[in-house]
Write a protein that holds these residues in place. Sequence first.
Motif, PDB file in Angstrom:
ATOM      1  N   HIS A  57      44.095  38.397  45.944  1.00  0.00           N
ATOM      2  CA  HIS A  57      43.752  39.015  47.110  1.00  0.00           C
ATOM      3  C   HIS A  57      44.196  38.036  48.258  1.00  0.00           C
ATOM      4  CE1 HIS A  57      40.072  36.718  46.132  1.00  0.00           C
ATOM      5  NE2 HIS A  57      39.849  36.880  47.476  1.00  0.00           N
ATOM      6  N   PRO A  58      44.342  38.583  49.469  1.00  0.00           N
ATOM      7  CA  PRO A  58      44.890  37.892  50.765  1.00  0.00           C
ATOM      8  C   PRO A  58      43.792  37.679  51.417  1.00  0.00           C
ATOM      9  CG  PRO A  58      45.285  40.205  51.230  1.00  0.00           C
ATOM     10  CD  PRO A  58      44.447  40.071  49.618  1.00  0.00           C
ATOM     11  N   HIS A  59      44.127  36.427  52.228  1.00  0.00           N
ATOM     12  CA  HIS A  59      43.223  36.009  53.531  1.00  0.00           C
ATOM     13  C   HIS A  59      44.122  35.568  54.758  1.00  0.00           C
ATOM     14  CE1 HIS A  59      39.305  36.014  51.527  1.00  0.00           C
ATOM     15  NE2 HIS A  59      39.847  35.245  50.656  1.00  0.00           N
ATOM     16  N   ILE A  60      43.667  35.804  56.038  1.00  0.00           N
ATOM     17  CA  ILE A  60      44.433  35.262  57.069  1.00  0.00           C
ATOM     18  C   ILE A  60      43.106  34.801  58.048  1.00  0.00           C
ATOM     19  CG2 ILE A  60      46.329  36.777  57.014  1.00  0.00           C
ATOM     20  CD1 ILE A  60      45.089  38.310  59.419  1.00  0.00           C
ATOM     21  N   SER A 102      43.128  33.633  43.764  1.00  0.00           N
ATOM     22  CA  SER A 102      42.248  34.379  42.515  1.00  0.00           C
ATOM     23  C   SER A 102      41.011  33.294  42.258  1.00  0.00           C
ATOM     24  CB  SER A 102      42.938  34.643  41.264  1.00  0.00           C
ATOM     25  OG  SER A 102      43.244  33.551  40.790  1.00  0.00           O
ATOM     26  N   GLU A 103      39.796  33.912  41.972  1.00  0.00           N
ATOM     27  CA  GLU A 103      38.833  33.213  41.482  1.00  0.00           C
ATOM     28  C   GLU A 103      38.214  33.724  39.954  1.00  0.00           C
ATOM     29  OE1 GLU A 103      36.459  32.194  45.330  1.00  0.00           O
ATOM     30  OE2 GLU A 103      37.200  34.202  45.122  1.00  0.00           O
ATOM     31  N   ARG A 104      38.508  32.899  39.085  1.00  0.00           N
ATOM     32  CA  ARG A 104      38.204  33.319  37.511  1.00  0.00           C
ATOM     33  C   ARG A 104      37.264  32.259  36.744  1.00  0.00           C
ATOM     34  NH1 ARG A 104      41.472  37.792  36.654  1.00  0.00           N
ATOM     35  NH2 ARG A 104      43.380  37.837  37.786  1.00  0.00           N
ATOM     36  N   THR A 105      36.527  32.732  35.939  1.00  0.00           N
ATOM     37  CA  THR A 105      35.904  31.722  34.798  1.00  0.00           C
ATOM     38  C   THR A 105      37.142  31.269  33.881  1.00  0.00           C
ATOM     39  OG1 THR A 105      33.972  32.984  35.141  1.00  0.00           O
ATOM     40  CG2 THR A 105      34.295  31.438  33.218  1.00  0.00           C
ATOM     41  N   PRO A 285      51.217  31.834  40.759  1.00  0.00           N
ATOM     42  CA  PRO A 285      51.759  31.740  39.281  1.00  0.00           C
ATOM     43  C   PRO A 285      51.087  32.031  37.929  1.00  0.00           C
ATOM     44  CG  PRO A 285      52.154  29.393  40.615  1.00  0.00           C
ATOM     45  CD  PRO A 285      51.171  30.429  41.412  1.00  0.00           C
ATOM     46  N   ASP A 286      51.757  32.756  37.348  1.00  0.00           N
ATOM     47  CA  ASP A 286      50.911  33.437  35.994  1.00  0.00           C
ATOM     48  C   ASP A 286      50.030  34.445  36.351  1.00  0.00           C
ATOM     49  OD1 ASP A 286      52.532  31.398  34.549  1.00  0.00           O
ATOM     50  OD2 ASP A 286      50.853  29.879  35.049  1.00  0.00           O
ATOM     51  N   GLU A 287      50.012  34.832  37.495  1.00  0.00           N
ATOM     52  CA  GLU A 287      49.023  36.093  37.905  1.00  0.00           C
ATOM     53  C   GLU A 287      50.020  37.539  37.846  1.00  0.00           C
ATOM     54  OE1 GLU A 287      45.866  36.337  38.074  1.00  0.00           O
ATOM     55  OE2 GLU A 287      44.845  34.449  38.556  1.00  0.00           O
ATOM     56  N   VAL A 288      49.442  38.477  37.503  1.00  0.00           N
ATOM     57  CA  VAL A 288      50.085  39.644  37.525  1.00  0.00           C
ATOM     58  C   VAL A 288      49.191  40.874  38.181  1.00  0.00           C
ATOM     59  CG1 VAL A 288      51.848  39.311  35.502  1.00  0.00           C
ATOM     60  CG2 VAL A 288      49.675  40.492  35.289  1.00  0.00           C
ATOM     61  N   GLU A 289      47.820  40.625  38.094  1.00  0.00           N
ATOM     62  CA  GLU A 289      46.948  41.692  38.469  1.00  0.00           C
ATOM     63  C   GLU A 289      47.038  41.142  40.182  1.00  0.00           C
ATOM     64  OE1 GLU A 289      43.627  42.675  35.159  1.00  0.00           O
ATOM     65  OE2 GLU A 289      43.669  40.568  35.873  1.00  0.00           O
ATOM     66  N   PHE A 290      46.283  42.171  40.824  1.00  0.00           N
ATOM     67  CA  PHE A 290      45.986  42.030  42.118  1.00  0.00           C
ATOM     68  C   PHE A 290      45.022  43.124  42.525  1.00  0.00           C
ATOM     69  CE2 PHE A 290      49.687  44.885  42.266  1.00  0.00           C
ATOM     70  CZ  PHE A 290      49.142  45.760  43.448  1.00  0.00           C
ATOM     71  N   ILE A 291      44.169  42.945  43.698  1.00  0.00           N
ATOM     72  CA  ILE A 291      43.434  43.869  44.324  1.00  0.00           C
ATOM     73  C   ILE A 291      44.124  44.789  45.412  1.00  0.00           C
ATOM     74  CG2 ILE A 291      41.213  44.225  45.632  1.00  0.00           C
ATOM     75  CD1 ILE A 291      40.117  41.729  44.452  1.00  0.00           C
ATOM     76  N   PRO A 292      44.325  45.932  45.170  1.00  0.00           N
ATOM     77  CA  PRO A 292      45.157  46.902  46.304  1.00  0.00           C
ATOM     78  C   PRO A 292      44.137  46.768  47.577  1.00  0.00           C
ATOM     79  CG  PRO A 292      44.563  47.795  44.080  1.00  0.00           C
ATOM     80  CD  PRO A 292      43.716  46.768  43.980  1.00  0.00           C
ATOM     81  N   LEU A 293      44.981  47.123  48.405  1.00  0.00           N
ATOM     82  CA  LEU A 293      44.478  47.299  49.836  1.00  0.00           C
ATOM     83  C   LEU A 293      43.225  48.541  49.671  1.00  0.00           C
ATOM     84  CD1 LEU A 293      45.032  46.467  52.918  1.00  0.00           C
ATOM     85  CD2 LEU A 293      46.159  48.647  53.084  1.00  0.00           C
ATOM     86  N   PRO A 294      42.276  48.095  50.310  1.00  0.00           N
ATOM     87  CA  PRO A 294      41.225  49.089  50.134  1.00  0.00           C
ATOM     88  C   PRO A 294      41.508  50.268  51.129  1.00  0.00           C
ATOM     89  CG  PRO A 294      40.294  47.017  50.796  1.00  0.00           C
ATOM     90  CD  PRO A 294      41.561  46.823  50.628  1.00  0.00           C
ATOM     91  N   SER A 295      41.046  51.546  50.684  1.00  0.00           N
ATOM     92  CA  SER A 295      41.287  52.780  51.526  1.00  0.00           C
ATOM     93  C   SER A 295      40.528  52.867  52.816  1.00  0.00           C
ATOM     94  CB  SER A 295      41.227  53.951  50.600  1.00  0.00           C
ATOM     95  OG  SER A 295      39.798  53.870  50.039  1.00  0.00           O
ATOM     96  N   ASP A 296      39.349  52.069  52.795  1.00  0.00           N
ATOM     97  CA  ASP A 296      38.689  52.320  54.096  1.00  0.00           C
ATOM     98  C   ASP A 296      38.364  50.954  54.596  1.00  0.00           C
ATOM     99  OD1 ASP A 296      36.793  51.255  52.288  1.00  0.00           O
ATOM    100  OD2 ASP A 296      35.444  53.455  52.438  1.00  0.00           O
TER     101      ASP A 296
END
Length: 296
Positions: A57-60, A102-105, A285-296
């Motif tokens: 997911h992105p941050h700014i 990303s943050e994962r176990t 790198p090595d990531e293919v999933e992502f969190i889509p932009l929320p709708s609200d």
Amino acid sequence: MSTIHLIIEPRTRDLGGFTVGRVLPYAKRRTVGPFIFFDEMGPAEFAPGTGIDVRPHPHIGLATVTYLFSGEIRHRDNLGFDQVIRPGDVNWMTAGRGIVHSERTDDQARKNGQKMHGIQSWVALPEDAEETDASFHHHPKASLPVIERDGVSMRLIAGSAFGRTSPVKTYSPIFYLGVEASAGADIPLPDEYDERALYILSGVADIDGERHDRARMVVFNEGAKPHIKAIEDTQAMLLGGAAMGKRHIWWNLVSSSEARIEKAKADWAASADAGFKDSVFSLPPDEVEFIPLPSD
């Protein structure tokens, strides 16, 4: 006159079986110094085969800092950094004009199961640093100064306090301390900052004759000189710094400009539509999933 401006109790959020206590932002208090987001993660226990999976997911416009008391989390970002954080270490990620992580176990911790407890906070960047280059720095526990007072041990996570300075690069006046106090000990509070707070993780603190239990943030009045005493063995965080001014926050995006947040929203959606190829944002790198932009 009371030294206390406000007391904030966390609001519980369930992040898919993992409970956090959201302290900041709060309706009556959006920030303490540059701290614009403050979550207590857990305490929680993950059974073998389970763990955290926060997709990219992105941050700014901010810096994130993760500080653990138990457990571990693996950080990956689109700068190419891949780092496991463990208790007492600091992962400081400056988003600036934009970063994706990303943050994962990690696999072994997921296999064995683990206890997880920590604080995740966001620090707003001053306006002249909001568009700085993104960066990531890992600081092992041993590299952080420890300040000892009678019955109190304080690890300086970021900023300056009590004549010591953390190696973590920051962009505005700030202090952030992990505190362990024995029963009966006085907990000192840096007095050179306008905005200051105490968050009690465990134990009980007496502040000017009033009892304060765990899981609450006590925000002090500017210039106040409270007397803070640990009634029993107590673990806490001290935090604050210079006032940052109004900031807008939407999802994972922070900025002094609403228009800048709208641009980042559009950039994330467009990058996803383009499969993160030749776009503003890219995936770690090595990531293919992502969190889509929320709708609200």
